[in-house]
Design an enzyme around this catalytic site. Structure first.
Site, PDB file in Angstrom:
ATOM      1  N   HIS A 125       0.826  -1.209   0.000  1.00  0.00           N
ATOM      2  CA  HIS A 125       0.000   0.000   0.000  1.00  0.00           C
ATOM      3  C   HIS A 125       0.865   1.265   0.000  1.00  0.00           C
ATOM      4  O   HIS A 125       0.493   2.285   0.567  1.00  0.00           O
ATOM      5  CB  HIS A 125      -0.952  -0.001   1.201  1.00  0.00           C
ATOM      6  CG  HIS A 125      -1.938  -1.134   1.171  1.00  0.00           C
ATOM      7  ND1 HIS A 125      -2.757  -1.440   2.224  1.00  0.00           N
ATOM      8  CD2 HIS A 125      -2.229  -2.039   0.203  1.00  0.00           C
ATOM      9  CE1 HIS A 125      -3.521  -2.483   1.905  1.00  0.00           C
ATOM     10  NE2 HIS A 125      -3.209  -2.873   0.689  1.00  0.00           N
TER      11      HIS A 125
HETATM   12  C1  FAD Z   1       0.567  -7.040  -4.954  1.00  0.00           C
HETATM   13  C2  FAD Z   1      -0.397  -5.963  -4.543  1.00  0.00           C
HETATM   14  C3  FAD Z   1      -1.539  -6.294  -3.796  1.00  0.00           C
HETATM   15  C4  FAD Z   1      -2.422  -5.308  -3.398  1.00  0.00           C
HETATM   16  N1  FAD Z   1      -3.601  -5.668  -2.791  1.00  0.00           N
HETATM   17  C5  FAD Z   1      -4.553  -4.727  -2.588  1.00  0.00           C
HETATM   18  C6  FAD Z   1      -5.861  -5.089  -2.154  1.00  0.00           C
HETATM   19  O1  FAD Z   1      -6.219  -6.256  -2.021  1.00  0.00           O
HETATM   20  N2  FAD Z   1      -6.758  -4.081  -1.917  1.00  0.00           N
HETATM   21  C7  FAD Z   1      -6.444  -2.769  -2.106  1.00  0.00           C
HETATM   22  O2  FAD Z   1      -7.282  -1.917  -1.854  1.00  0.00           O
HETATM   23  N3  FAD Z   1      -5.230  -2.413  -2.519  1.00  0.00           N
HETATM   24  C8  FAD Z   1      -4.286  -3.349  -2.813  1.00  0.00           C
HETATM   25  N4  FAD Z   1      -3.079  -2.975  -3.312  1.00  0.00           N
HETATM   26  C9  FAD Z   1      -2.808  -1.543  -3.502  1.00  0.00           C
HETATM   27  C10 FAD Z   1      -3.512  -0.945  -4.705  1.00  0.00           C
HETATM   28  O3  FAD Z   1      -3.621  -1.900  -5.740  1.00  0.00           O
HETATM   29  C11 FAD Z   1      -2.730   0.286  -5.191  1.00  0.00           C
HETATM   30  O4  FAD Z   1      -2.558   1.182  -4.124  1.00  0.00           O
HETATM   31  C12 FAD Z   1      -3.458   1.034  -6.316  1.00  0.00           C
HETATM   32  O5  FAD Z   1      -3.845   0.134  -7.317  1.00  0.00           O
HETATM   33  C13 FAD Z   1      -2.556   2.112  -6.904  1.00  0.00           C
HETATM   34  O6  FAD Z   1      -3.232   2.773  -7.952  1.00  0.00           O
HETATM   35  P1  FAD Z   1      -2.525   3.896  -8.824  1.00  0.00           P
HETATM   36  O7  FAD Z   1      -3.526   4.363  -9.805  1.00  0.00           O
HETATM   37  O8  FAD Z   1      -1.898   4.896  -7.928  1.00  0.00           O
HETATM   38  O9  FAD Z   1      -1.307   3.146  -9.571  1.00  0.00           O
HETATM   39  P2  FAD Z   1      -1.351   1.873 -10.535  1.00  0.00           P
HETATM   40  O10 FAD Z   1      -2.654   1.181 -10.482  1.00  0.00           O
HETATM   41  O11 FAD Z   1      -0.146   1.081 -10.263  1.00  0.00           O
HETATM   42  O12 FAD Z   1      -1.260   2.503 -11.997  1.00  0.00           O
HETATM   43  C14 FAD Z   1      -0.120   3.089 -12.550  1.00  0.00           C
HETATM   44  C15 FAD Z   1      -0.110   2.760 -14.048  1.00  0.00           C
HETATM   45  O13 FAD Z   1       0.821   3.607 -14.719  1.00  0.00           O
HETATM   46  C16 FAD Z   1       1.560   2.847 -15.644  1.00  0.00           C
HETATM   47  N5  FAD Z   1       2.829   3.558 -15.864  1.00  0.00           N
HETATM   48  C17 FAD Z   1       3.805   3.814 -14.952  1.00  0.00           C
HETATM   49  N6  FAD Z   1       4.796   4.510 -15.519  1.00  0.00           N
HETATM   50  C18 FAD Z   1       4.449   4.731 -16.807  1.00  0.00           C
HETATM   51  C19 FAD Z   1       5.079   5.396 -17.903  1.00  0.00           C
HETATM   52  N7  FAD Z   1       6.256   6.002 -17.783  1.00  0.00           N
HETATM   53  N8  FAD Z   1       4.433   5.422 -19.101  1.00  0.00           N
HETATM   54  C20 FAD Z   1       3.225   4.813 -19.262  1.00  0.00           C
HETATM   55  N9  FAD Z   1       2.597   4.163 -18.247  1.00  0.00           N
HETATM   56  C21 FAD Z   1       3.181   4.129 -17.043  1.00  0.00           C
HETATM   57  C22 FAD Z   1       1.705   1.485 -14.981  1.00  0.00           C
HETATM   58  O14 FAD Z   1       2.014   0.486 -15.902  1.00  0.00           O
HETATM   59  C23 FAD Z   1       0.336   1.326 -14.333  1.00  0.00           C
HETATM   60  O15 FAD Z   1      -0.594   0.725 -15.194  1.00  0.00           O
HETATM   61  C24 FAD Z   1      -2.166  -3.948  -3.716  1.00  0.00           C
HETATM   62  C25 FAD Z   1      -1.041  -3.613  -4.461  1.00  0.00           C
HETATM   63  C26 FAD Z   1      -0.159  -4.600  -4.905  1.00  0.00           C
HETATM   64  C27 FAD Z   1       1.041  -4.196  -5.721  1.00  0.00           C
END
Ligand code: FAD
Ligand code: NAG
Ligand code: NAG
Ligand code: NAG
Ligand code: NAG
Ligand code: NAG
Length: 526
Positions: A446
């Site tokens: 997280h």
């Molecule tokens: C293994 C794991 C288990 C988890 N379990 C849970 C759970 O059960 N419940 C829960 O609530 N949370 C869980 N979490 C946490 C939650 O999934 C994350 O906090 C949340 O998804 C983050 O969202 P975000 O939009 O900030 O980033 P992300 O969803 O990671 O999105 C970022 C996106 O940007 C893309 N990207 C990055 N850099 C570039 C670039 N330079 N050019 C183009 N694209 C790029 C990536 O490929 C990705 O698709 C978990 C996380 C992980 C890793």
């Protein structure tokens, strides 16, 4: 007797309607996008990114650039029976999960696929507390509506799997009351949360949300990594992005632009990705940018600061049992005045064996870390340090957390179910607990921060010091929502998307007024 043809047609139509929702145009060919303009460019088709893109598509053209491929039809993403396998199967530039090791030495993961981390995570869905929402200064009604929008599309009530029912009783035996049954709210006690896995064991990621905006106003470019943001001549506003193919020749750069009048670039690349791209675009601490010969766009010292990860501990209760059915977390205990969140899962350790542990995290850790560049290659992980348990408060909390976990692991329900042969020795005494915490601290995945509201972005998620550039994702959280963050990241995308639509509507009305008023009437063109 074969069934009547019309019946088959109806069944066929029904299957098509329920499965074949219209999806936006997707391509992996950067040449198709190169040189084009859009109202909005969303960088990162992750948890927040897809939610924002779907919302903005209601009125505007949106380009989503995602470094990974498509989640649709990928069993590693979609099938619950392969839960956790994506984390076992990683490689440097193409796997759906990208692994990284923080400079604390802790192994961690980030999503690299349309859907982002919602495509590799545990799928546990739980809203933030009212207090968290109040503190963030968000409009309570819009927050409710935004959660509901997400929930009506990708959230399901889980049917408790075998081990999850056992853990639920273990939590109650350990005294985590009241029992709240199935609930999406973040309230004290033991509950069953929502899940993005449906009743058939199929995962629905944020990418599904793209089918709920106006899909024909969205273009998705897959397998393309954004290198940096492009600014206008005197670096006052963002005008587009540079990108390259995620695999293959990295020296070939392409560009896409935002529409001149009001277009914006929105970074939604996650807690590692968004500060990374800002730094590569020259937005960050001057000294650090100088070290990598990156020309300074804005000297913004806070970029990459306030990185935080919730320290977790997991007690192994069943080591390498043959091959139990894999189970994502469905049940949680919210304990000791919201200080700890406990969960359990059945996780694969390799293709033939599984591990069961009962795990907990500290909901609001005090320790903070930092993200820095390690190279100027946008495909490589930046370097990050979270400083787990550095603050004394966090270490003290960890001792308390281990004792709670032992209560659950030793509960009658859990011991009866597993037998006692696998029990670890009981820990006690501050020194023993302390070294156990230091040696066994891990991530709960997280992690957050890096582009925190109030220091890197303002209350409207606009990057300080430059126009037409926002960051909307988990990197903006100074504190994680206490519970699991995915629900609130999905909600945030919808919420900020609606705010942007409203903001533009107001601006356009004012412009029309000026346009129509006698003094401001436009001069005929020569
Ligand atoms: C293994 C794991 C288990 C988890 N379990 C849970 C759970 O059960 N419940 C829960 O609530 N949370 C869980 N979490 C946490 C939650 O999934 C994350 O906090 C949340 O998804 C983050 O969202 P975000 O939009 O900030 O980033 P992300 O969803 O990671 O999105 C970022 C996106 O940007 C893309 N990207 C990055 N850099 C570039 C670039 N330079 N050019 C183009 N694209 C790029 C990536 O490929 C990705 O698709 C978990 C996380 C992980 C890793
Ligand atoms: C996109 O990337 C994914 C993951 O690396 C890969 O499986 C897929 O073949 C790529 N697609 C194209 C068209 O390059
Ligand atoms: C530079 O900024 C000024 C004022 O902000 C603006 O009027 C001008 O058009 C900008 N020049 C370029 C080249 O973008
Ligand atoms: C292990 O999994 C395989 C393949 O899914 C199955 O055939 C076998 O019966 C399982 N064994 C046990 C002990 O559950
Ligand atoms: C899986 O892990 C277990 C426990 O570490 C080990 O005994 C077993 O040999 C491994 N199996 C494979 C196929 O790697
Ligand atoms: C940083 O880069 C160096 C050399 O490229 C590499 O050896 C090291 O592992 C990287 N560090 C991190 C934290 O990624």
């Amino acid at each position: 007797m074969s069934p009547p043809v019309f019946l088959l047609i109806i069944i066929f139509m029904f299957i098509n309607l329920s499965q074949g929702m219209q999806m936006p145009y997707m391509t992996s060919d950067p040449k198709e996008i190169s040189g084009k303009s859009f109202d909005y460019i969303v960088v990162g088709g992750g948890t927040a990114g897809c939610s924002i893109a779907a919302t903005l598509s209601d009125k505007f053209s949106v380009l989503v650039i995602e470094r990974g491929g498509s989640p649709f039809g990928d069993p590693l993403v979609e099938e619950r029976k392969y839960f956790g396998y994506s984390l076992l199967k990683t490689d440097e530039y193409s796997s759906v999960a990208q692994s990284f090791t923080s400079r604390d030495g802790i192994e961690n993961y980030r999503g690299r696929v349309l859907g982002g981390s919602s495509a590799i995570n545990g799928g546990f869905y739980s809203r933030a507390s009212e207090e968290f929402i109040k503190k963030a200064g968000w409009d309570k009604n819009l927050v409710q509506d935004s959660y509901k929008w997400v929930e009506s599309k990708v959230v399901f009530m889980p049917q408790l799997t075998q081990w999850q029912s056992v853990v639920q009783f273990g939590f109650l035996e350990a005294g985590f009351f009241p029992y709240n049954g199935y609930s999406l709210e973040h309230t004290q006690g033991t509950k069953i949360g929502g899940s993005i896995y449906d009743q058939c064991g199929k995962r629905h990621t944020s990418a599904d949300l793209l089918g709920f905006g106006k899909p024909n106003c969205i273009t998705v470019l897959l397998n393309a990594t954004v290198k940096s943001v492009i600014f206008d001549g005197n670096k006052t506003r963002a005008v587009g992005v540079r990108f390259m193919k995620s695999d293959g020749d990295s020296s070939k750069t392409y560009k896409a632009h935002v529409e001149k009048h009001r277009g914006e670039v929105i970074l939604a690349a996650g807690s590692l990705g968004s500060p990374h791209i800002l730094l590569l675009s020259g937005i960050g601490p001057e000294n650090h940018l100088n070290d990598f010969d990156i020309p300074v766009t804005v000297n913004l010292k806070q970029v990459g600061r306030k990185m935080s990860d919730n320290p977790g501990i997991s007690l192994l209760v069943d080591r390498f049992s043959q091959n139990r059915t894999l189970e994502p977390p469905q049940v949680a205990a919210i304990a000791e005045d919201y200080k700890f969140i406990l969960e359990s899962e059945v996780f694969p350790t390799n293709l033939t064996t599984t591990r069961i542990s009962i795990a907990a995290k500290i909901a609001f850790p005090k320790s903070r870390g930092r993200l820095k560049l390690n190279s100027t290659n946008p495909r490589e992980n930046p370097s990050v340090k979270f400083n787990y348990l550095e603050s004394k408060e966090d270490l003290d909390a960890c001792l308390e957390m281990v004792l709670l976990l032992q209560h659950v692991a030793r509960s009658e329900t859990v011991t009866l179910f597993l037998g006692t042969q696998t029990q670890e020795k009981l820990l006690g005494g501050d020194e023993e607990l302390k070294s156990f915490c230091k040696d066994n601290v891990r991530t709960y995945y997280h992690y957050h921060g890096g582009c925190v509201v109030g220091s890197v972005v303002d209350e409207d998620y606009k990057v300080n010091g430059v126009k037409r550039l926002r960051v909307i994702d988990g990197s903006t959280f100074e504190e994680s929502p206490g519970t699991n963050p995915m629900a609130t990241v999905l909600m945030l995308g919808r919420y900020q998307g609606i705010k942007i639509l409203r903001e533009r509507e107001t601006e356009e009305k004012e412009e029309d007024k000026r346009f129509l008023s006698p003094q401001g009437s436009p001069q005929p063109q020569p």
